[in-house]
Write an enzyme that holds these catalytic residues in place. Structure first.
Site, PDB file in Angstrom:
ATOM      1  N   CYS A 181       6.401   2.324  13.034  1.00 28.31           N
ATOM      2  CA  CYS A 181       7.579   3.027  12.505  1.00 28.31           C
ATOM      3  C   CYS A 181       8.297   3.795  13.608  1.00 28.31           C
ATOM      4  O   CYS A 181       9.499   4.002  13.553  1.00 28.31           O
ATOM      5  CB  CYS A 181       7.181   4.001  11.414  1.00 28.31           C
ATOM      6  N   GLY A 202      -1.423  -6.554   0.865  1.00 32.74           N
ATOM      7  CA  GLY A 202      -1.606  -7.978   1.136  1.00 32.74           C
ATOM      8  C   GLY A 202      -1.537  -8.309   2.615  1.00 32.74           C
ATOM      9  O   GLY A 202      -2.421  -8.984   3.160  1.00 32.74           O
ATOM     10  N   HIS A 203      -0.490  -7.810   3.295  1.00 32.98           N
ATOM     11  CA  HIS A 203      -0.246  -8.297   4.659  1.00 32.98           C
ATOM     12  C   HIS A 203      -1.144  -7.671   5.715  1.00 32.98           C
ATOM     13  O   HIS A 203      -1.050  -8.019   6.894  1.00 32.98           O
ATOM     14  CB  HIS A 203       1.241  -8.133   5.044  1.00 32.98           C
ATOM     15  N   ASN A 255      -5.692   3.096  10.658  1.00 33.74           N
ATOM     16  CA  ASN A 255      -4.864   1.994  11.151  1.00 33.74           C
ATOM     17  C   ASN A 255      -4.660   2.028  12.662  1.00 33.74           C
ATOM     18  O   ASN A 255      -4.403   0.998  13.270  1.00 33.74           O
ATOM     19  CB  ASN A 255      -3.509   1.989  10.439  1.00 33.74           C
ATOM     20  N   ALA A 311       0.822  -1.215   0.000  1.00 33.24           N
ATOM     21  CA  ALA A 311       0.000   0.000   0.000  1.00 33.24           C
ATOM     22  C   ALA A 311       0.851   1.259   0.000  1.00 33.24           C
ATOM     23  O   ALA A 311       0.424   2.294  -0.516  1.00 33.24           O
ATOM     24  CB  ALA A 311      -0.950  -0.007   1.193  1.00 33.24           C
ATOM     25  N   THR A 312       2.049   1.206   0.566  1.00 37.44           N
ATOM     26  CA  THR A 312       2.919   2.387   0.527  1.00 37.44           C
ATOM     27  C   THR A 312       3.185   2.777  -0.921  1.00 37.44           C
ATOM     28  O   THR A 312       3.043   3.941  -1.309  1.00 37.44           O
ATOM     29  CB  THR A 312       4.258   2.110   1.247  1.00 37.44           C
TER      30      THR A 312
HETATM   31  C1  LIG Z   1       0.017  -0.593   6.544  1.00 35.12           C
HETATM   32  C2  LIG Z   1      -0.610   0.579   5.915  1.00 35.12           C
HETATM   33  C3  LIG Z   1      -0.049   1.170   4.790  1.00 35.12           C
HETATM   34  C4  LIG Z   1       1.238   0.665   4.194  1.00 35.12           C
HETATM   35  O1  LIG Z   1       1.049  -0.597   3.643  1.00 35.12           O
HETATM   36  P1  LIG Z   1       2.294  -1.523   3.231  1.00 35.12           P
HETATM   37  O2  LIG Z   1       1.671  -2.568   2.357  1.00 35.12           O
HETATM   38  O3  LIG Z   1       2.846  -2.079   4.504  1.00 35.12           O
HETATM   39  O4  LIG Z   1       3.263  -0.676   2.498  1.00 35.12           O
HETATM   40  C5  LIG Z   1      -0.695   2.250   4.246  1.00 35.12           C
HETATM   41  N1  LIG Z   1      -1.833   2.741   4.764  1.00 35.12           N
HETATM   42  C6  LIG Z   1      -2.413   2.180   5.839  1.00 35.12           C
HETATM   43  C7  LIG Z   1      -3.692   2.743   6.355  1.00 35.12           C
HETATM   44  C8  LIG Z   1      -1.819   1.088   6.452  1.00 35.12           C
HETATM   45  O5  LIG Z   1      -2.384   0.567   7.526  1.00 35.12           O
END
Ligand SMILES: *Cc1c(COP(=O)(O)O)cnc(C)c1O
Length: 386
Positions: free
Chosen positions: A331, A206-207, A157, A70-71
């Site tokens: 982080c 995914g994770h 999150n 998602a990043t």
């Molecule tokens: C974890 C998260 C991300 C980043 O996702 P990754 O797949 O770990 O890069 C972005 N936005 C939200 C809201 C998240 O919880």
């Protein structure tokens, strides 16, 4: 150890692992090498997974771009939209130059938007209310014909608060702005349909949804077409939007995870919702010792973010020994700066420092949550005064 950190990362579902297993070794190969049978078969698997991801969010498979997570999807959405507009802009001052976002967004959204100031874009970070919901009046006041893009998360999150994405997107559309939704925390937790939401871009990970780490996706609307500038140069994969060899086993895993997310969202939420209500009963009864951060109505069933009012940080962490819980975003876990998500909701910094996120998952057993209830009801939360 009881794992209650599913919003930091959720375990791979065994069915996802099974789906991925053949492609690490027995059925190896490059899905872009379509001049032989193996490559063609693997390319077919990519398209099958693309269909599964699209199906989980009501999209057309051609609207799904695989990314590393998602990043990257958020970076591609925000920077890609801004750089495309920059490259194709006409007379100075006549174009859309504003990006709107909210104070409680993930760092990768806030930083991606702010990085576009190098190209003449202004990022406006809008406030949220004490309940964590978007400040509607501030949003309305900021929306005008100069707004290129609005970026808002579906589910937070840290607090689990659900934003009214459909309503926010509709208002953006009314002034001709595009709308991006970070849905990393929404897949499998709330129903997701890009048509109902009315978004132009939507990010997945995914994770965060019982799939593998290192893979995600960006939904890019086709009608009307959402145009993006790619961030990587390379072999033109993913409709020229994301160069790089696709990590086939991870793609297969994301497809399976997305399919399961759509199938099991309602039953997971119903089961965890029962336990969340049981926890809230104890928290309400002991309201002088603790309180929940964020809206109680607009929240996922999988999260409780709690401030402990009579404890210092050490005593709080002691009370939760044996649980994997988060006391700040992953982080910045080393420093004990209060969470910017909580402070921007107006939570007092000392209360924000003494808060924990419990995030429950598909694998969380009923017995695990009974132990949570025992801690919530224990004398250790009362501090030294009792
Ligand atoms: C974890 C998260 C991300 C980043 O996702 P990754 O797949 O770990 O890069 C972005 N936005 C939200 C809201 C998240 O919880």
């Amino acid at each position: 150890m009881i794992y209650l950190d599913n919003q930091a990362s959720s375990p791979c579902d065994p069915r996802v692992l099974d789906a991925m297993a053949p492609y690490w070794q027995r059925l190896y190969g490059n899905p872009h090498s379509i001049e032989h049978g193996r490559g063609l078969m693997l390319a077919g698997k990519v398209e099958e997974a693309r269909g599964q991801v699209a199906g989980a969010i009501g999209a057309d498979p051609r609207e799904i771009i695989f990314t590393s997570g998602a990043t990257e999807a958020n970076n591609l959405a925000i920077k890609g939209a801004a750089l495309f507009a920059h490259k194709h802009s006409g007379k100075a001052g006549a174009e859309r130059r504003k990006i709107l976002t909210f104070a409680t967004e993930h760092k990768c959204v806030l930083q991606s938007a702010k990085a576009m100031s190098d190209f003449g874009f202004e990022t406006i970070v809008l406030p949220v209310g004490h309940d964590g919901l978007a400040d509607w009046d501030a949003y309305q006041a900021a929306l005008d014909e100069q707004v290129l893009l609005v970026s808002t998360m579906a589910v937070n999150n840290e607090t689990g608060v659900i934003q009214p994405i459909a309503r926010l997107a509709e208002a953006a559309k009314a002034v001709g702005a595009k709308f991006h939704c970070d849905a990393a925390q929404a897949l499998g937790k709330i129903p997701l349909d890009v048509g109902t939401l009315g978004v132009d871009l939507l990010s997945l990970s995914g994770h965060k949804a019982y799939g593998p780490m290192g893979i995600g996706a960006l939904y890019v609307r086709r009608r009307p077409r959402m145009r993006l500038e790619p961030l990587f140069s390379g072999g033109g994969q993913e409709r020229e939007l994301r160069a790089g060899t696709l990590p086939l086993p991870l793609v297969v895993g994301l497809g399976k995870a997305a399919e399961l997310a759509a199938q099991e969202q309602a039953q997971d939420a119903a089961r965890l919702g029962v336990w969340q209500r049981a926890c809230l009963e104890v928290i309400t009864r002991r309201g002088n010792l603790m309180r929940v951060n964020g809206s109680l109505e607009q929240r996922i069933a999988h999260n409780l973010n709690i401030s402990f009012l009579k404890l210092d940080r050490e005593a709080m962490l002691r009370a939760w020994t044996g649980f994997a819980v988060s006391s700040g975003s992953a982080c910045s876990a080393a420093d004990v700066e209060p969470s910017y998500v909580l402070t921007s909701m107006g939570v007092d910094p000392s209360e924000a420092q003494c808060s924990l996120r419990l995030s429950f998952g598909r694998q969380t057993r009923d017995e695990d949550i009974k132990q949570v209830l025992a801690v919530l009801d224990s004398p250790s939360l009362a501090g030294s005064s009792e």
